[in-house]
Scaffold this active site. Structure first.
Site, PDB file in Angstrom:
ATOM      1  N   ASP A   1       0.842  -1.206   0.000  1.00  0.00           N
ATOM      2  CA  ASP A   1       0.000   0.000   0.000  1.00  0.00           C
ATOM      3  C   ASP A   1       0.874   1.252   0.000  1.00  0.00           C
ATOM      4  O   ASP A   1       0.639   2.190   0.763  1.00  0.00           O
ATOM      5  CB  ASP A   1      -0.961  -0.019   1.199  1.00  0.00           C
ATOM      6  CG  ASP A   1      -2.117   0.974   1.034  1.00  0.00           C
ATOM      7  OD1 ASP A   1      -2.326   1.484  -0.086  1.00  0.00           O
ATOM      8  OD2 ASP A   1      -2.801   1.246   2.036  1.00  0.00           O
TER       9      ASP A   1
ATOM     10  N   ARG B   1       0.031   8.949   1.219  1.00  0.00           N
ATOM     11  CA  ARG B   1      -0.612   8.964   2.553  1.00  0.00           C
ATOM     12  C   ARG B   1       0.120   8.066   3.541  1.00  0.00           C
ATOM     13  O   ARG B   1      -0.037   8.208   4.750  1.00  0.00           O
ATOM     14  CB  ARG B   1      -2.087   8.548   2.446  1.00  0.00           C
ATOM     15  CG  ARG B   1      -2.272   7.131   1.940  1.00  0.00           C
ATOM     16  CD  ARG B   1      -3.726   6.685   1.793  1.00  0.00           C
ATOM     17  NE  ARG B   1      -3.741   5.372   1.138  1.00  0.00           N
ATOM     18  CZ  ARG B   1      -3.746   5.191  -0.176  1.00  0.00           C
ATOM     19  NH1 ARG B   1      -3.789   6.217  -0.989  1.00  0.00           N
ATOM     20  NH2 ARG B   1      -3.701   3.979  -0.698  1.00  0.00           N
ATOM     21  N   ASN B   2       0.925   7.129   3.045  1.00  0.00           N
ATOM     22  CA  ASN B   2       1.671   6.206   3.904  1.00  0.00           C
ATOM     23  C   ASN B   2       3.161   6.521   3.983  1.00  0.00           C
ATOM     24  O   ASN B   2       3.964   5.671   4.365  1.00  0.00           O
ATOM     25  CB  ASN B   2       1.462   4.758   3.442  1.00  0.00           C
ATOM     26  CG  ASN B   2       0.059   4.260   3.765  1.00  0.00           C
ATOM     27  OD1 ASN B   2      -0.527   4.682   4.766  1.00  0.00           O
ATOM     28  ND2 ASN B   2      -0.481   3.408   2.916  1.00  0.00           N
TER      29      ASN B   2
ATOM     30  N   ASP C   1       3.923   1.941   7.902  1.00  0.00           N
ATOM     31  CA  ASP C   1       2.957   0.847   7.732  1.00  0.00           C
ATOM     32  C   ASP C   1       3.448  -0.282   6.839  1.00  0.00           C
ATOM     33  O   ASP C   1       2.632  -1.020   6.271  1.00  0.00           O
ATOM     34  CB  ASP C   1       1.615   1.384   7.186  1.00  0.00           C
ATOM     35  CG  ASP C   1       0.888   2.233   8.219  1.00  0.00           C
ATOM     36  OD1 ASP C   1       1.221   2.130   9.419  1.00  0.00           O
ATOM     37  OD2 ASP C   1       0.001   3.000   7.833  1.00  0.00           O
TER      38      ASP C   1
END
Ligand code: ADE
Length: 305
Positions: free
Chosen positions: A165, A169-170, A183
């Site tokens: 992912d 945003r990560n 993450d």
């Protein structure tokens, strides 16, 4: 005696390499919340840290995936461009996984907040930001951001870690513009239909997925390279939403199958766009590995000195 306290739902094996005294931790504001987890700011020995925990109403699986995330972080080891594990509190109370705190939050919001304004030919930048940018981000900064993420991903790939992912945003922004991938240790149930649902921000994570992930739920470092290409596009547009008109996984797959790709963003040099397009080869073997992406960016940055 050795009876566990009644509020102890679970017992975890003690790992004295990582265990920190719970009493040294002062919990503060919530930084982020997911479906099952929460990240809060905390102070420990005069340092600011981030603490991951499960929320009320969690299941056994939620605890298991937090434990797994911590164990993955222990095994992967340290790198400047990833969020590193600092310690944990696993005894006599809820499990706290203590990680590095990134003061500037996630890269997507950071870029969007600090996007330049006033170039009329650029529709993306024609809306004034609600408050003036606190940081002036140049094109060279953007390339340095992309370079750092490539180094972090090259490290994770060398440790056999597949992110699944990778998106702006990560990625978190630390002091001195140091970027850190977050993450990467999350257990993602790739059999579930989670990815076809909107996330908490109403965004569709499918837009970062390689065709083979969309079609067969297949993930490896080459599908991470595809996502890296989308992340490059997010960087070069200062945090725009990819494929603004595409609404479903089926629609996206058809679009990609027919050979269509996103256009070159206005503020993006041809060199970077060529790299994006290489990351978006339908055939995964035609995509450059992260090691090559790092070398490519090394060269790009040398010519920009
Ligand atoms: N939000 C989620 N994790 C974070 C971290 N480690 N630092 C800052 N903000 C965060």
């Amino acid at each position: 005696g050795n009876e566990p306290a009644p509020f102890n739902e679970y017992e975890f094996p003690l790992d004295s390499n990582w265990e920190l005294p719970r009493s040294h931790l002062v919990l503060g504001a919530t930084l982020g919340e997911g479906a099952f987890g929460r990240v809060v700011m905390a102070e420990v020995n005069n340092a600011i840290v981030a603490v991951k925990m499960v929320k009320e109403g969690h299941t056994d699986d939620d605890i298991a995936s937090l434990v797994r995330e911590m164990e993955v972080m222990k095994i992967i080891g340290r790198h400047i461009n990833i969020i590193n594990l600092l310690g944990c509190c696993s005894q006599n109370g809820p499990l706290y996984v203590i990680v590095e705190y990134a003061p500037h939050g996630n890269l997507k919001d950071f870029l969007y907040k600090n996007r330049p304004f006033g170039r009329d030919q650029d529709r993306d930048c024609s809306q004034p930001p609600p408050s003036p940018p606190a940081h002036v981000i140049t094109e060279k900064d953007l390339i340095k951001f992309a370079h750092q993420i490539a180094r972090g991903m090259d490290y994770l790939a060398s440790r056999r870690c597949i992110h699944r992912d990778l998106a702006a945003r990560n990625v978190l922004v630390s002091d001195d513009y140091v970027l850190k991938i977050a993450d990467f240790g999350l257990a993602r149930d790739i059999q579930s239909t989670e990815y076809y649902r909107k996330n908490t921000n109403g965004r569709l994570p499918i837009k970062w997925m390689a065709p083979e992930s969309l079609q067969e739920k297949f993930y490896d470092s080459k599908s991470d390279v595809w996502s890296y290409g989308i992340l490059l596009w997010e960087i070069m547009t200062y945090g725009q939403q990819p494929y603004p008109t595409i609404m479903s996984a089926e629609e996206l797959y058809t679009y990609l199958m027919s050979g269509q790709r996103m256009e070159k963003p206005a503020k993006c040099s041809m060199n970077i766009y060529i790299l994006m397009r290489q990351c978006w080869h339908f055939n995964a073997d035609d995509r450059p590995p992260f090691t090559e992406i790092v070398e490519y960016m090394d060269k790009l940055l040398q010519t920009k000195e």
